[in-house]
Write a protein that holds these residues in place. Sequence first.
Motif, short mmCIF file in Angstrom:
data_model
loop_
_atom_site.label_atom_id
_atom_site.label_comp_id
_atom_site.label_asym_id
_atom_site.label_seq_id
_atom_site.Cartn_x
_atom_site.Cartn_y
_atom_site.Cartn_z
N ASP A 1 0.82 -1.21 0.00
CA ASP A 1 0.00 0.00 0.00
C ASP A 1 0.86 1.26 0.00
OD1 ASP A 1 -2.35 -1.48 0.11
OD2 ASP A 1 -2.41 -1.47 2.30
N VAL A 2 0.32 2.29 -0.66
CA VAL A 2 0.92 3.63 -0.64
C VAL A 2 -0.05 4.50 0.15
CG1 VAL A 2 1.62 5.61 -2.03
CG2 VAL A 2 2.04 3.28 -2.87
N VAL A 3 0.42 5.07 1.24
CA VAL A 3 -0.44 5.87 2.12
C VAL A 3 0.04 7.32 2.09
CG1 VAL A 3 -1.25 6.20 4.50
CG2 VAL A 3 -0.93 3.89 3.59
N ASN B 1 -8.36 12.29 -5.51
CA ASN B 1 -9.54 12.33 -6.39
C ASN B 1 -10.55 13.37 -5.92
OD1 ASN B 1 -8.50 10.45 -8.11
ND2 ASN B 1 -9.75 8.77 -7.39
N GLY B 2 -10.06 14.54 -5.52
CA GLY B 2 -10.94 15.65 -5.13
C GLY B 2 -11.41 15.63 -3.70
N GLU B 3 -11.14 14.58 -2.94
CA GLU B 3 -11.58 14.47 -1.54
C GLU B 3 -10.42 14.83 -0.62
OE1 GLU B 3 -14.45 12.42 -0.18
OE2 GLU B 3 -15.45 12.30 -2.12
N SER C 1 -4.65 8.68 4.09
CA SER C 1 -5.48 7.80 3.27
C SER C 1 -4.62 7.03 2.27
CB SER C 1 -6.52 8.63 2.52
OG SER C 1 -7.34 7.80 1.73
N PRO C 2 -5.03 5.80 1.92
CA PRO C 2 -4.30 5.07 0.89
C PRO C 2 -4.51 5.71 -0.48
CG PRO C 2 -6.16 3.76 1.70
CD PRO C 2 -6.10 5.01 2.51
N LEU C 3 -3.48 5.65 -1.32
CA LEU C 3 -3.54 6.15 -2.69
C LEU C 3 -3.38 4.94 -3.60
CD1 LEU C 3 -3.54 8.63 -4.65
CD2 LEU C 3 -1.04 8.60 -4.45
N LYS C 4 -4.37 4.71 -4.44
CA LYS C 4 -4.38 3.55 -5.34
C LYS C 4 -3.79 3.95 -6.70
CE LYS C 4 -6.78 1.04 -2.41
NZ LYS C 4 -6.04 0.20 -1.53
N PRO C 5 -3.23 2.98 -7.44
CA PRO C 5 -2.70 3.29 -8.77
C PRO C 5 -3.77 3.94 -9.66
CG PRO C 5 -2.04 1.09 -8.09
CD PRO C 5 -3.02 1.59 -7.06
N GLY C 6 -3.37 5.02 -10.33
CA GLY C 6 -4.28 5.74 -11.22
C GLY C 6 -5.04 6.87 -10.56
N GLN C 7 -5.05 6.90 -9.22
CA GLN C 7 -5.75 7.98 -8.53
C GLN C 7 -4.94 9.26 -8.60
OE1 GLN C 7 -6.60 6.32 -4.56
NE2 GLN C 7 -8.75 6.20 -5.17
N THR C 8 -5.66 10.39 -8.51
CA THR C 8 -5.02 11.70 -8.59
C THR C 8 -4.80 12.26 -7.19
OG1 THR C 8 -6.11 12.12 -10.70
CG2 THR C 8 -5.24 14.02 -9.55
#
Length: 184
Positions: free
Chosen positions: A53-55, A68-70, A75-82
């Motif tokens: 995981d990338v946090v 993703n605007g939130e 919080s974890p950051l998933k592949p492809g998220q901004t």
Amino acid sequence: MAKLVVLSAGLTGRTHELKADKTTIGRVEDNTFQIAEASVSSHHCEVLLQGNDVVIKDLNSTNGTFINGEKVSESPLKPGQTLRLGQVEMRLEVEGVAPAPAPAASVPAGSISPVPSKKPLDQTMVMQRGVSLDDLQGGRAPGFDTSKSFSKKSNKTNRLFVIGAVVVGVVVTLLVLIIFASLK
């Protein structure tokens, strides 16, 4: 290998591979990943590698950390998220992992304008906050107190100007009368 790819205009194409367990991101040079942009805080956030995981952990940044605007504090950051720090957007990319689908309400990368690098970067530029939904639903304009009645302001400068003009007028009139009286 996981990496952050910067999407914002003026910084497009910059990347940072996430090799260490903890990566700091911020505006000043002592960060692992420096982003010299005025809306990014001096020490904006940390990227923590916890297993697979990338946090993302916000470090009390001025303009916030968003996935993703939130707005997130951790919080974890998933592949492809901004990931957005101030006005700078970046995406997490991981080799061999398909990116998560982008949300429909994401802000286009081209709409974010970079701050010219000639500006001093010793302070974080505070981004303007828009009107909140609570303000709109409450029927009141932010910062406008309707409980107080309007009153006329007194203006001492105008009053002093008028008094001074009257005194000068009287003196000039007296001088003119004296001059005419001495001519006769």
